[in-house]
Design a protein around this motif. Structure first.
Motif, mmCIF file in Angstrom:
data_model
loop_
_atom_site.group_PDB
_atom_site.id
_atom_site.type_symbol
_atom_site.label_atom_id
_atom_site.label_comp_id
_atom_site.label_asym_id
_atom_site.label_seq_id
_atom_site.Cartn_x
_atom_site.Cartn_y
_atom_site.Cartn_z
ATOM 1 N N ASP A 36 8.542 7.730 -6.484
ATOM 2 C CA ASP A 36 9.163 7.518 -7.744
ATOM 3 C C ASP A 36 8.071 6.618 -8.871
ATOM 4 O OD1 ASP A 36 11.008 9.293 -7.211
ATOM 5 O OD2 ASP A 36 12.318 7.919 -6.611
ATOM 6 N N SER A 37 8.553 6.526 -10.100
ATOM 7 C CA SER A 37 7.713 5.969 -11.007
ATOM 8 C C SER A 37 8.171 4.378 -11.257
ATOM 9 C CB SER A 37 7.489 6.548 -12.212
ATOM 10 O OG SER A 37 9.201 7.060 -12.729
ATOM 11 N N HIS A 38 9.322 4.112 -10.410
ATOM 12 C CA HIS A 38 10.034 3.025 -10.634
ATOM 13 C C HIS A 38 10.048 2.336 -9.338
ATOM 14 C CE1 HIS A 38 12.804 6.320 -10.913
ATOM 15 N NE2 HIS A 38 13.480 5.760 -10.051
ATOM 16 N N VAL A 39 9.007 2.190 -8.530
ATOM 17 C CA VAL A 39 8.988 1.297 -7.264
ATOM 18 C C VAL A 39 8.107 0.528 -7.275
ATOM 19 C CG1 VAL A 39 9.615 3.689 -6.264
ATOM 20 C CG2 VAL A 39 7.214 3.023 -6.266
ATOM 21 N N GLU A 40 7.864 -0.534 -6.191
ATOM 22 C CA GLU A 40 7.050 -1.516 -5.920
ATOM 23 C C GLU A 40 6.961 -1.387 -4.239
ATOM 24 O OE1 GLU A 40 7.690 -5.247 -7.890
ATOM 25 O OE2 GLU A 40 9.196 -4.298 -8.954
ATOM 26 N N VAL A 41 5.821 -0.999 -4.039
ATOM 27 C CA VAL A 41 5.113 -1.115 -2.672
ATOM 28 C C VAL A 41 4.878 -2.284 -2.289
ATOM 29 C CG1 VAL A 41 4.184 0.982 -2.808
ATOM 30 C CG2 VAL A 41 2.622 -0.663 -2.898
ATOM 31 N N LEU A 42 5.341 -2.593 -0.858
ATOM 32 C CA LEU A 42 5.124 -3.986 -0.213
ATOM 33 C C LEU A 42 3.958 -4.114 0.885
ATOM 34 C CD1 LEU A 42 9.051 -4.865 0.016
ATOM 35 C CD2 LEU A 42 7.625 -5.118 -1.914
ATOM 36 N N ASP A 43 4.030 -5.369 1.179
ATOM 37 C CA ASP A 43 2.751 -5.406 2.105
ATOM 38 C C ASP A 43 2.925 -4.555 3.412
ATOM 39 O OD1 ASP A 43 1.501 -7.518 0.664
ATOM 40 O OD2 ASP A 43 2.760 -9.041 1.513
ATOM 41 N N GLY A 44 1.792 -3.997 3.701
ATOM 42 C CA GLY A 44 1.554 -3.097 5.178
ATOM 43 C C GLY A 44 2.497 -1.963 5.025
ATOM 44 N N TRP A 45 2.706 -1.473 3.627
ATOM 45 C CA TRP A 45 3.570 -0.208 3.627
ATOM 46 C C TRP A 45 2.813 1.055 3.966
ATOM 47 C CZ3 TRP A 45 2.906 4.148 0.122
ATOM 48 C CH2 TRP A 45 1.982 4.039 -0.628
ATOM 49 N N TYR A 46 1.511 0.899 3.666
ATOM 50 C CA TYR A 46 0.640 2.326 3.649
ATOM 51 C C TYR A 46 0.188 2.655 5.146
ATOM 52 C CZ TYR A 46 -3.297 5.556 2.379
ATOM 53 O OH TYR A 46 -4.338 6.512 2.342
ATOM 54 N N LYS A 47 -0.401 2.175 5.901
ATOM 55 C CA LYS A 47 -0.804 2.220 7.107
ATOM 56 C C LYS A 47 -0.107 2.778 7.913
ATOM 57 C CE LYS A 47 -3.956 -0.269 9.095
ATOM 58 N NZ LYS A 47 -4.875 -1.446 9.645
ATOM 59 N N PRO A 48 1.272 2.315 8.423
ATOM 60 C CA PRO A 48 2.211 3.087 9.310
ATOM 61 C C PRO A 48 2.572 4.565 8.767
ATOM 62 C CG PRO A 48 3.054 0.797 8.586
ATOM 63 C CD PRO A 48 1.860 1.340 7.894
ATOM 64 N N ILE A 49 2.629 4.936 7.633
ATOM 65 C CA ILE A 49 2.769 6.156 7.079
ATOM 66 C C ILE A 49 1.302 7.022 7.480
ATOM 67 C CG2 ILE A 49 3.066 7.693 5.009
ATOM 68 C CD1 ILE A 49 4.679 5.517 3.891
ATOM 69 N N VAL A 50 0.383 6.728 7.160
ATOM 70 C CA VAL A 50 -0.678 7.406 7.202
ATOM 71 C C VAL A 50 -1.280 7.824 8.593
ATOM 72 C CG1 VAL A 50 -3.363 7.753 6.460
ATOM 73 C CG2 VAL A 50 -1.642 6.993 4.940
ATOM 74 N N ASP A 51 -1.141 6.581 9.363
ATOM 75 C CA ASP A 51 -1.429 6.602 10.737
ATOM 76 C C ASP A 51 -0.475 7.547 11.729
ATOM 77 O OD1 ASP A 51 -2.901 4.740 13.116
ATOM 78 O OD2 ASP A 51 -1.093 5.101 13.884
#
Length: 840
Positions: free
Chosen positions: A238-253
């Motif tokens: 969504d356009s009103h979020v703030e991603v936090l530390d370490g959010w990306y790798k668990p999803i992609v992996d």
């Protein structure tokens, strides 16, 4: 003014300056002032050079590595803010600040005034657990991650919130893996989202802005963005979020590990008033739904916690997703049909995709090590269609008709108004389901979401609960803790759709009716806890609702509910539901009738029939007993008559019995005396055997002890003899070794003596030759030399013979004589060396 006058003034001014400079230099402290002036000029020059260098370095850094440059520029240590002066009134110009803040709040349904004052590069605390940080070390390296495209759809989004979303991705993600961030503007009409947005996004080279020419809605805009994406993995935010530390790798992996898994992050709520992060609100919840097809957050059931091994770093296999934030393999996304293009605006697409993923061979997970903050607006945004129905209703209709099979009737009971909604043409989606060979919805309920109550398994009664006065049971609002009452029946379900469950709970929207027997009017909605008590009810066949906690019955006063003493014949306590499930109702009575002391009509008829049968049986039994008693009395009278007639025979029998008794007693005594004698003899025999065994054991032990002693002495003698023999052998070996060593040393000394004698003789011959040369002036002639040589040869032969004789004599000597000879030889050798030194 003439040119000559101007030149004259210039010359005069130059002369004046020259005179001032000479006077300044003539001062004694002029040198100190010049040094200070030079220092100031140097500082200014260094500052100018630093500024120019920074500009050049920034230009080169931005064009060589813009991501690193932007990360340094937006470092949270240097707060950055959005300049809103060109599109928003400054607070200093507002007369009523509170009204202005509320106006901005209503603009976006969150605290817009505060959002403008917060840094767009703010940093949140890492919410991950220690087990998640350990698990993150086992994931693929950043360079090994597949490329991804992040798709964000916006419509009239607040500029500060949108930039905070993009910058949080920049600061908390491995940007080398992110191919692009695609912003799809769904025809926004705010001024600041025009050229100003282009300018703001222009500084991010990895951001692509797509502007729709007409309003498409969230669903179709996401399809547009995903088609323009170049990455292998799609991540929708969504356009009103703030991603936090370490959010990306668990999803992609996880998606790289299994491309058919759709992965959602944990949604960390951002409060719409304070804009603070609440990271633990949804960590113990998973995605669910109710039969009105509205997404719900529900506590994770124990069976799923057990499947994860109670490890909070393991993903949750959730039955449904919220739909706003998730990652999916791009090829798999289009393989299973992307989004339903027939759906409008937003709403319902999340459940439709959840059903489709699970039923068509995929899986849906919430990764508990990935956190994304999300602003939940104060009120939902409901978009009406041209027909006046909501987009949510039409979208839900399409999902229900395509995926729910025979269970769609359960939805129309929960939301009756949706049955008449026009869902459009969904034949293509039905064909898609057939092409993908998807499973049935009953499989989904059985394997994926067995915790969901089902009409054919768990509903004793359902629908509207109509009470006295044709008023329906109504929650009177959402949430928990408020009083429940009655309202006019509206037939739309929602807060009037009730489910009387097999467990005895009366449930609406995941919350249960909770009564307090001590406070009859304190009947509220509360979270279902499954512990019975105040949440347990009993529904009789006549429609009376009996409260398990107090034993009272449910009624109402025209507005609120009330618990009163039961009267099963009073219409004030009668409630009727829209539908019942006979099989479940029968099972309910089997489980709970004894607890409430209730009998069904069938049970009552069976009891009446049993009572009648028992009465007939008792009458027959009494008649039979009367006949038997009469027969017994007749037989007794006959027996007494016979006894009277046979008194003599009875006396004789008694005498015979007495005689037999005396004989038996005498025989018994004789037998006892004989047994006593035998027992005493047996006892004496056992004692004698015991004594003989003890004597034999003592003799055997003595013999054995003597044998052991003799054996020990023999072993000791053998051991001593062996030790003496070994000692003699060792002494013999020592003597042989000492003799051998002495012999070797003697041979070495003899060889050394020979060498010393030869060396001494050679030295003596050299000294004699030197003395002869020094005494005579003429060198000796050849004849003399020849004679000397012959004489020397003879002397050498004699010495050799003497040495051999000496050796033989030494060999014949005993060791003591050899030692004395060696001492004499060493003394002689020392004397020879002393004479040689004195001669020199």
């Amino acid at each position: 003014m003439k040119a000559s006058e101007i030149r004259l003034k210039v010359l005069t001014f130059k002369h004046y300056l020259h005179r001032l400079l000479l006077e300044f230099l003539a001062r004694p402290d002029a040198g100190q002032y010049l040094r200070v002036l030079g220092l100031l000029l140097g500082i200014v020059l260094c500052f100018v050079v630093w500024c120019l260098g920074s500009l050049v370095w920034g230009f080169i850094s931005y064009h060589s590595n813009p991501v690193s440059y932007l990360r340094a520029f937006y470092d949270p240590l240097l707060p950055r803010y959005v300049d809103t002066r060109d599109f928003r009134t400054h607070e200093s110009e507002v007369l009523d600040l509170e009204s202005y803040r509320e106006e901005l709040f209503q603009l976006n349904e969150f605290n817009t005034f505060l959002s403008d004052k917060l840094p767009i590069n703010r940093k949140h605390k890492d919410p991950r657990t220690e087990s998640c940080r350990i698990a993150a070390k086992k994931l693929r390296h950043d360079s090994e991650l597949a490329s991804s495209s992040i798709v964000i759809v916006m419509y009239n989004e607040e500029l500060s919130v949108l930039l905070r979303t993009i910058i949080s991705i920049l600061l908390n993600s491995p940007m080398e893996s992110i191919k692009e961030i695609i912003i799809v503007d769904d025809r926004s009409d705010r001024d600041e989202l025009g050229s100003r947005l282009d300018k703001e996004l222009g500084q991010f080279p990895f951001v692509k802005l797509i502007r729709n020419t007409k309003r498409e809605g969230l669903i179709r805009s996401r399809i547009i963005g995903s088609r323009a994406a170049e990455g292998k993995i799609l991540i929708f935010l969504d356009s009103h979020v703030e991603v936090l530390d370490g959010w990306y790798k668990p999803i992609v992996d996880r998606i790289m590990e299994d491309p058919k898994t759709v992965v959602c992050p944990v949604i960390a709520a951002i409060d719409h008033t304070s804009l603070d992060l609440i990271s633990d609100k949804y960590t113990t919840l998973w995605g669910a739904w109710d039969w009105d097809m509205v997404y719900k957050w529900r506590p994770i059931p124990p069976r799923e916690m057990q499947r994860r091994g109670f490890d909070d770093s393991q993903p949750i296999r959730t039955p449904a997703m919220a739909g706003g934030l998730f990652g999916i393999d791009k090829d798999y996304f289009f393989e299973i049909g992307a989004y339903d293009p027939g759906m409008k605006i937003w709403g319902g697409e999340n459940l439709e995709m959840s059903f489709r993923v699970w039923m068509c061979g995929g899986a849906l997970e919430i990764n508990t090590c990935s956190y994304v903050g999300h602003i939940f607006r104060r009120g939902g945004i409901i978009q009406k269609t041209v027909t006046g129905e909501t987009a949510l209703q039409q979208n839900t209709k399409r999902a229900v008709e395509v995926w729910l099979d025979e269970y769609k009737e359960a939805h129309y009971l929960a939301a009756p108004s949706n049955k008449a909604v026009e869902g459009g043409d969904f034949v293509s989606r039905v064909l898609l389901r057939q092409r993908l060979k998807c499973r049935s919805f009953s499989w989904y309920l059985r394997e994926v979401f067995p915790d969901q109550p089902r009409p054919d398994r768990d509903f004793v009664a359902y629908g509207e609960a109509k009470g006295p006065g044709d008023l329906c049971l109504d929650t009177l609002g959402p949430g928990v803790g408020h009083q429940v009452g009655v309202w006019s029946c509206h037939g739309k379900g929602n807060n009037q759709f009730w489910k009387f469950l097999l467990s005895g709970e009366l449930e609406n929207d995941g919350k249960c009716l909770d009564g307090d027997g001590e406070k009859p009017r304190n009947i509220v909605m509360y979270e279902c806890h499954g512990l019975n008590g105040n949440q347990q009810w009993f529904l009789t066949e006549g429609g009376v609702l009996l409260h398990g906690g107090s034993g009272k019955c449910l009624s109402h006063d025209g507005r609120h509910l009330i618990l009163l003493p039961c009267d099963f014949n009073d219409d004030r306590f009668l409630w009727s539901f829209t539908g019942t499930t006979e099989s479940v109702q029968k099972k309910f009575y089997e489980l709970h009738s004894k607890q409430f002391g209730y009998r069904t009509n069938a049970e009552k008829e069976a009891l009446k029939e049993a009572a009648r049968q028992k009465k007939d049986d008792d009458a027959k039994r009494r008649a039979n007993e009367s006949k038997a008693e009469e027969k017994r009395q007749q037989e007794e009278q006959q027996r007494q008559q016979e006894e009277t007639n046979n008194e003599a025979g009875i006396a004789k029998r008694r005498e015979e019995e007495e005689r037999r008794r005396l004989e038996e007693e005498t025989a018994q005594k004789s037998q006892e005396e004989q047994e006593l004698i035998e027992w005493r003899a047996e006892k004496k025999r056992r004692e004698d055997d015991k004594k003989r065994k003890e004597e034999k054991r003592s003799i055997d032990e003595g013999n054995e002890q003597r044998e052991k002693e003799e054996k020990r002495r023999a072993d000791e003698e053998r051991r001593r003899a062996a030790e003496d023999e070994r000692r003699r052998e060792i002494e013999e070996m020592k003597r042989e070794r000492d003799n051998r060593i002495a012999e070797e040393e003697r041979q070495k000394e003899i060889e050394e003596m020979k060498r010393d004698k030869e060396a001494i003789q050679a030295d003596d011959s050299d000294e004699e030759a030197d003395e002869s040369r020094s005494d005579g002036e003429q060198p000796p002639d050849d004849d003399a030399e020849t004679g000397q040589d012959e004489q020397g040869a003879e002397t050498g032969e004699q010495e050799e013979e003497e040495e051999e004789e000496t050796v033989r004599e030494e060999e014949e000597r005993d060791p003591d004589e050899e030692e004395d000879a060696m001492k004499e030889f060493l003394a002689w050798k020392a004397a020879q060396k002393k004479d040689k030194k004195s001669k020199k």
